[in-house]
Scaffold this motif. Structure first.
Motif, PDB file in Angstrom:
ATOM      1  N   ARG A 236       0.831  -1.116   0.130  1.00 57.75           N
ATOM      2  CA  ARG A 236       0.079  -0.047  -0.046  1.00 57.75           C
ATOM      3  C   ARG A 236       1.044   1.228   0.238  1.00 57.75           C
ATOM      4  O   ARG A 236       0.578   2.056  -0.690  1.00 57.75           O
ATOM      5  CB  ARG A 236      -0.955   0.096   1.221  1.00 57.75           C
ATOM      6  CG  ARG A 236      -2.185  -0.795   0.982  1.00 57.75           C
ATOM      7  CD  ARG A 236      -3.037  -0.624   2.127  1.00 57.75           C
ATOM      8  NE  ARG A 236      -2.560  -1.187   3.480  1.00 57.75           N
ATOM      9  CZ  ARG A 236      -2.719  -2.321   4.029  1.00 57.75           C
ATOM     10  NH1 ARG A 236      -3.144  -3.314   3.404  1.00 57.75           N
ATOM     11  NH2 ARG A 236      -2.354  -2.439   5.090  1.00 57.75           N
ATOM     12  N   ILE A 237       1.878   1.328   0.707  1.00 55.51           N
ATOM     13  CA  ILE A 237       3.022   2.415   0.736  1.00 55.51           C
ATOM     14  C   ILE A 237       3.575   2.792  -0.342  1.00 55.51           C
ATOM     15  O   ILE A 237       3.518   3.780  -0.982  1.00 55.51           O
ATOM     16  CB  ILE A 237       3.843   2.109   1.926  1.00 55.51           C
ATOM     17  CG1 ILE A 237       3.607   1.981   3.348  1.00 55.51           C
ATOM     18  CG2 ILE A 237       4.938   3.352   1.694  1.00 55.51           C
ATOM     19  CD1 ILE A 237       4.300   1.659   4.356  1.00 55.51           C
ATOM     20  N   ASN A 241       2.216   6.464  -2.273  1.00 52.49           N
ATOM     21  CA  ASN A 241       3.158   7.724  -2.603  1.00 52.49           C
ATOM     22  C   ASN A 241       4.701   7.316  -2.510  1.00 52.49           C
ATOM     23  O   ASN A 241       5.533   8.330  -2.696  1.00 52.49           O
ATOM     24  CB  ASN A 241       3.068   8.748  -1.406  1.00 52.49           C
ATOM     25  CG  ASN A 241       1.632   9.480  -1.538  1.00 52.49           C
ATOM     26  OD1 ASN A 241       1.054   9.690  -2.624  1.00 52.49           O
ATOM     27  ND2 ASN A 241       0.833   9.611  -0.369  1.00 52.49           N
ATOM     28  N   GLY A 242       4.836   6.161  -2.504  1.00 57.55           N
ATOM     29  CA  GLY A 242       6.132   5.509  -2.327  1.00 57.55           C
ATOM     30  C   GLY A 242       6.657   5.707  -0.852  1.00 57.55           C
ATOM     31  O   GLY A 242       6.234   6.104  -0.148  1.00 57.55           O
TER      32      GLY A 242
END
Length: 344
Positions: A236-237, A241-242
Motif C-alpha cells: 500500500r505504501i 506515494n512511495g
C-alpha cells in the motif's frame, strides 16, 4: 526370553519384594532409597516390560509434577524456541511440561486454562494474548496456582520475564542513524504491550539522536499474521506515494519479512550498500532472520535467559506456596543484542 508383564504398581512392587510407597519413591527419585533396594528394583525392571503411568500417579497427588505452558501460537518459531528451552529445563528439574496453544483466540486461551486446572498442574508459564485475553480466565488461574508470564505481562501483580524494549529499540535506532539515513518506524497492531513500548522507545530514541520520528501505523484490522500484514502494508505504501525514506525499522521480524517480500516484488533492492534502494531492519532475531534474503539486521532477544528465568521464578513460586510464604512478584527484564546483517 520374553520379559515379564505386570498390570499394576502393586504387582510390580510385590515382584520386587518392596512396598508400594518405596517403589513410588524410587520413581520419584532413585537416590532417596537404599542402594540395595534400588539395585533390586532396577534388576527387576531389566527383566520386565513394566513402565509406570507417571502421569496418572501425578494426578493422584495433591500437587503434581506437571507444569503447564500456554502460548498464543506454536506456528511462530520464536515461541517454539522459547518453549523448547523451557521444556528441557523443566525436565532437568524433574517436572513434566504440558504444552497448549491458544491459537491466538481468547476462547481457546480460556479453554487451555480450564484444561490445565483440571490436570492439577503445579504451576503455569504463559505468554498471554495481551489485549485479547479474557481477564477472568487468567485471574482464575492465578488464584489457584503460581503463574509466571513471559513475552507479555498479563498483570503488574504477576512474575514476568521479558525483553527490555526501551534498550533494544534505542540501540538499533542509534545504529541505523549512525550508519545511514534515520529510520521510519513501521508499526504492528498493538496486540501486546511490546508494540506500544517499542513505538515509544523509537520516538524517544529518534528525538535523542536529533531527528523527528516518523511512525507509519498498520492500517489493517488487528491480526497475528504479521508477515501478511507487513507485505500488504508495504504494498500500500509503495502504491500510494512511495517510501518516505530509505531506512525502515519494523516493530518485529515477522512484519519485516512481509515488508521485504513486498519491496522485492516491486523491484526494490534491499541492503546496506550504496547501490541498494532501501534498508530494512527488524526486532526479535526470529530463528529465520539469518536465512532471509538478504539476512535481516535485528535485535536478538535472549531466548535462553527468558526460558531459564521463567522456570526459576515459577519453581520458586511453587516452593513459596508450599511453605505458605507470600509469592514474590519478581520481574526480570533482559537486554537484547544488536545483530548486524545484510539488510541494513
Amino acid at each position: 526370553m520374553a520379559k515379564k508383564t505386570y498390570r499394576s504398581m502393586d504387582d510390580f512392587a510385590s515382584a520386587c519384594g518392596v512396598s508400594r510407597p518405596t517403589l513410588s519413591k524410587y520413581f520419584d527419585d532413585p537416590t532417596l532409597i537404599k542402594d540395595v533396594t534400588r539395585k533390586r528394583i532396577e534388576a527387576a525392571l531389566k527383566k520386565s516390560n513394566f513402565e509406570p503411568n507417571l502421569f496418572a500417579r501425578h494426578l493422584n497427588r495433591k500437587r503434581t509434577k506437571n507444569i503447564g505452558i500456554i502460548v498464543p501460537t506454536m506456528s511462530d518459531p520464536f515461541y517454539v524456541q522459547v518453549v523448547s528451552l523451557i521444556e528441557l529445563k523443566l525436565r532437568a528439574k524433574g517436572f513434566w511440561p504440558v504444552q497448549l496453544s491458544s491459537h491466538t483466540r481468547p476462547e481457546l486461551e480460556e479453554e487451555a486454562v480450564r484444561t490445565l486446572l483440571s490436570l492439577k498442574v503445579a504451576g503455569v508459564i504463559v505468554a498471554p494474548l495481551g489485549s485479547g485475553s479474557r481477564r477472568s480466565a487468567l485471574e482464575r488461574l492465578t488464584d489457584a496456582i503460581p503463574v509466571v508470564c513471559f513475552d507479555n505481562p498479563a498483570s503488574a501483580d504477576l512474575p514476568f520475564v521479558g525483553n527490555d524494549n526501551s534498550q533494544s529499540v534505542a540501540e538499533i535506532v542509534q545504529y541505523l542513524c549512525r550508519s545511514g539515513e534515520p529510520p521510519i518506524f513501521l508499526d504492528v497492531p498493538h496486540l501486546t504491550e511490546n508494540a506500544g513500548e517499542r513505538q515509544d522507545s523509537y520516538r524517544a530514541a529518534m528525538i535523542k539522536e536529533g531527528h523527528s520520528p516518523l511512525v507509519i501505523d498498520c492500517d489493517a484490522p488487528p491480526s497475528w499474521e504479521f508477515e501478511r500484514l507487513g507485505y500488504e502494508q508495504m504494498r500500500r505504501i509503495l502504491a500510494k506515494n512511495g517510501l518516505p525514506g530509505k531506512t525502515l525499522l519494523c516493530a518485529n521480524d515477522r512484519f519485516a519479512f512481509g515488508a521485504m517480500a513486498a519491496a522485492f516484488a516491486s523491484g526494490l533492492k534491499i541492503g546496506r550498500t550504496e547501490t541498494c534502494d532501501v534498508r530494512i531492519a527488524g526486532h526479535d532475531d526470529h530463528p529465520l532472520s539469518r536465512y532471509a534474503c538478504p539476512s535481516l539486521t535485528t535485535m536478538a532477544q535472549n531466548a535462553s535467559e527468558i526460558a531459564a528465568n521463567a522456570v526459576e521464578l515459577l519453581l520458586g513460586g511453587i516452593e513459596d506456596r508450599e511453605a505458605d510464604r507470600k509469592v514474590a512478584v519478581n520481574k526480570v527484564i533482559l537486554e537484547a543484542t544488536l545483530v548486524m546483517r545484510d539488510s541494513a
